[in-house]
Design an enzyme around this catalytic site. Structure first.
Site, PDB file in Angstrom:
ATOM      1  N   HIS A  96      17.714 -22.422  12.827  1.00 19.13           N
ATOM      2  CA  HIS A  96      17.120 -21.337  12.026  1.00 19.13           C
ATOM      3  C   HIS A  96      15.682 -21.076  12.470  1.00 19.13           C
ATOM      4  O   HIS A  96      14.751 -21.041  11.665  1.00 19.13           O
ATOM      5  CB  HIS A  96      17.175 -21.673  10.531  1.00 19.13           C
ATOM      6  CG  HIS A  96      18.569 -21.844  10.004  1.00 19.13           C
ATOM      7  ND1 HIS A  96      19.453 -20.787   9.889  1.00 19.13           N
ATOM      8  CD2 HIS A  96      19.244 -22.945   9.576  1.00 19.13           C
ATOM      9  CE1 HIS A  96      20.609 -21.234   9.400  1.00 19.13           C
ATOM     10  NE2 HIS A  96      20.511 -22.537   9.215  1.00 19.13           N
ATOM     11  N   SER A 220      24.624  -1.324  -0.742  1.00 23.12           N
ATOM     12  CA  SER A 220      23.313  -1.962  -0.834  1.00 23.12           C
ATOM     13  C   SER A 220      22.237  -1.001  -0.337  1.00 23.12           C
ATOM     14  O   SER A 220      22.119  -0.733   0.853  1.00 23.12           O
ATOM     15  CB  SER A 220      23.290  -3.246   0.002  1.00 23.12           C
ATOM     16  OG  SER A 220      22.048  -3.899  -0.130  1.00 23.12           O
ATOM     17  N   VAL A 239      21.980 -12.583   2.131  1.00 23.58           N
ATOM     18  CA  VAL A 239      21.792 -11.668   3.254  1.00 23.58           C
ATOM     19  C   VAL A 239      21.643 -12.464   4.549  1.00 23.58           C
ATOM     20  O   VAL A 239      20.900 -13.444   4.597  1.00 23.58           O
ATOM     21  CB  VAL A 239      20.541 -10.786   3.037  1.00 23.58           C
ATOM     22  CG1 VAL A 239      20.312  -9.877   4.227  1.00 23.58           C
ATOM     23  CG2 VAL A 239      20.687  -9.977   1.755  1.00 23.58           C
ATOM     24  N   VAL A 267      20.129 -18.081  -1.216  1.00 27.03           N
ATOM     25  CA  VAL A 267      20.835 -18.849  -0.190  1.00 27.03           C
ATOM     26  C   VAL A 267      20.281 -18.535   1.202  1.00 27.03           C
ATOM     27  O   VAL A 267      20.376 -19.342   2.122  1.00 27.03           O
ATOM     28  CB  VAL A 267      22.349 -18.567  -0.250  1.00 27.03           C
ATOM     29  CG1 VAL A 267      23.105 -19.439   0.748  1.00 27.03           C
ATOM     30  CG2 VAL A 267      22.886 -18.818  -1.660  1.00 27.03           C
ATOM     31  N   ASP A 270      17.018 -20.484   4.168  1.00 22.88           N
ATOM     32  CA  ASP A 270      16.899 -21.182   5.448  1.00 22.88           C
ATOM     33  C   ASP A 270      16.660 -20.231   6.609  1.00 22.88           C
ATOM     34  O   ASP A 270      16.346 -20.649   7.726  1.00 22.88           O
ATOM     35  CB  ASP A 270      18.105 -22.093   5.722  1.00 22.88           C
ATOM     36  CG  ASP A 270      19.433 -21.376   5.669  1.00 22.88           C
ATOM     37  OD1 ASP A 270      19.433 -20.136   5.565  1.00 22.88           O
ATOM     38  OD2 ASP A 270      20.478 -22.053   5.732  1.00 22.88           O
ATOM     39  N   VAL A 298      16.706 -24.014  -2.359  1.00 23.59           N
ATOM     40  CA  VAL A 298      16.941 -25.212  -1.552  1.00 23.59           C
ATOM     41  C   VAL A 298      17.452 -24.797  -0.170  1.00 23.59           C
ATOM     42  O   VAL A 298      18.395 -24.016  -0.057  1.00 23.59           O
ATOM     43  CB  VAL A 298      17.958 -26.140  -2.251  1.00 23.59           C
ATOM     44  CG1 VAL A 298      18.305 -27.332  -1.367  1.00 23.59           C
ATOM     45  CG2 VAL A 298      17.397 -26.624  -3.596  1.00 23.59           C
ATOM     46  N   ILE A 301      21.453 -26.425   0.912  1.00 26.39           N
ATOM     47  CA  ILE A 301      22.328 -26.508  -0.258  1.00 26.39           C
ATOM     48  C   ILE A 301      23.567 -27.376   0.000  1.00 26.39           C
ATOM     49  O   ILE A 301      23.900 -28.241  -0.817  1.00 26.39           O
ATOM     50  CB  ILE A 301      22.739 -25.090  -0.729  1.00 26.39           C
ATOM     51  CG1 ILE A 301      21.514 -24.348  -1.291  1.00 26.39           C
ATOM     52  CG2 ILE A 301      23.834 -25.163  -1.791  1.00 26.39           C
ATOM     53  CD1 ILE A 301      21.792 -22.896  -1.681  1.00 26.39           C
TER      54      ILE A 301
END
Length: 367
Positions: A96, A220, A239, A267, A270, A298, A301
């Site tokens: 990431h 969206s 996303v 989510v 990261d 987090v 996760i």
């Protein structure tokens, strides 16, 4: 090839990069596997199980890095691990990079070959290694969201599915990919009223076909996001832009309009997060409040359900790891486009265009 599996160092990370069955398969291909002692304990795998499978147990992480040509991890290296990395070594893990300039700069300087789980993409456009972890994260996002909506956890005091005569919670999911789909399945199954927003009409059409009647799909865009954020009891940020930093589609002004005690599960954290008010948290200290809205951000996760996640991860990483170990990274990347897309850095050169763009760095093609 010598393959090393160090113990994860990220706070509250209990996964391990290879299960004993994977060790056996590596040995069957003629490779040597080094496992740091205690690496599998968080996933319920003992040192004895690794030893029985044929792995060599190593006392210190530095020994793993010193001896291994291919190192497999779960999460990105932390600063204390940077000195262990050496030129030409292959590191195969979730990186990431677009979420951290510091990490990108540090790993570039080591001149390793960085192959990122999250950018491996097959001929069908799927992300086979990211997918099972996204499935876990999507399902857990609802599990965690339901918990933090409870009043003792500082939430609104709402039961996700309601009861007869009392309305269920409003769950808004931004992003209809693997994370969003799995989150919607669990939320809908619990009886919540669910809205999924996505930028692809085709994806929305598919979701509309497969989801139960308590799931609504919306295009969206800024207006729809603004309206749905205001009504959400639980907001899931799901996303993803491959290899790049997640776009911040929920502004702090939108967050300010949310109900007191509403919950955000980002989510996408990261990859930098898709909510402007998000900042990384850990399993030990998972939440904070901003504008009276609970934020759960987090960065690992799936690490909370390490036994499930570790087995699911090895299922999808092992075929690629075997190909890299059997052929070397160069031949493997040239012969397998999925692996080629996973190569983010080679000996100090940045070979992922999205990461280079995120930090205005020089991009180099893989050679």
């Amino acid at each position: 090839m010598i393959v090393g599996i160090p113990k994860e160092t990220k706070p509250d990370e209990y996964r391990v990069a290879l299960i004993p069955a994977g060790v056996e398969e590596m040995l069957r291909h003629g490779h040597t596997v080094l496992i740091e002692k205690g690496a599998g304990l968080g996933s319920g795998i003992s040192d004895q199980e690794y030893k029985k499978a044929g792995a060599k147990l190593i006392d210190e992480p530095k020994e793993i890095y010193d001896q291994s040509q291919l190192v497999m991890k779960v999460k990105e290296p932390l600063p204390e691990e940077y000195p262990f990395l050496r030129e030409d070594q292959i590191l195969f893990t979730f990186f990431h990079f677009a979420a951290s300039k510091e990490l990108t700069d540090a790993v570039t300087k080591t001149k390793i070959v960085a192959i990122a789980y999250e950018t491996i993409r097959d001929e069908h456009g799927q992300h086979p290694i990211l997918t099972p972890m996204s499935e876990v994260a999507g399902r857990m996002s609802i599990q965690e969201g339901a918990k933090y909506l409870e009043k003792p956890m500082l939430g609104r005091g709402i039961l996700l599915g309601g009861v007869p005569g009392v309305a269920p919670a409003e769950v808004v999911i931004i992003g209809g990919g693997i994370v969003g789909t799995n989150a919607a399945k669990v939320a809908a199954g619990l009886g919540a009223r669910v809205t999924i927003l996505d930028i692809s009409v085709n994806r929305l059409r598919y979701l509309d076909d497969i989801m139960p009647k308590n799931v609504v799909t919306l295009m969206s865009n800024t207006q729809n996001i603004r309206e749905k954020v205001t009504s959400a009891d639980l907001l899931i940020g799901a996303v993803l832009v491959e290899g790049a930093r997640a776009p911040r589609v929920v502004t702090k002004e939108m967050v300010q309009t949310m109900k007191s005690g509403a919950v955000i599960i980002d989510v996408a954290i990261d990859q930098g997060g898709c909510v402007e008010t998000s900042k990384p948290t850990t399993h030990s200290n998972p939440i904070y409040k901003e504008y009276d809205v609970i934020h759960y951000c987090v960065t690992n996760i799936p690490g909370a359900v390490a036994c499930t996640s570790t087995h699911a991860l090895t299922n999808v990483t092992l075929p690629y790891a075997l190909e890299i170990a059997d052929k070397g990274y160069g031949r493997a990347a040239r012969e397998n486009q999925a692996i080629l897309r996973g190569v983010n850095m080679v000996k100090g050169r940045l070979t992922n265009k999205a990461v280079a763009s995120a930090f205005d760095m020089t991009y180099s093609t893989f050679e």
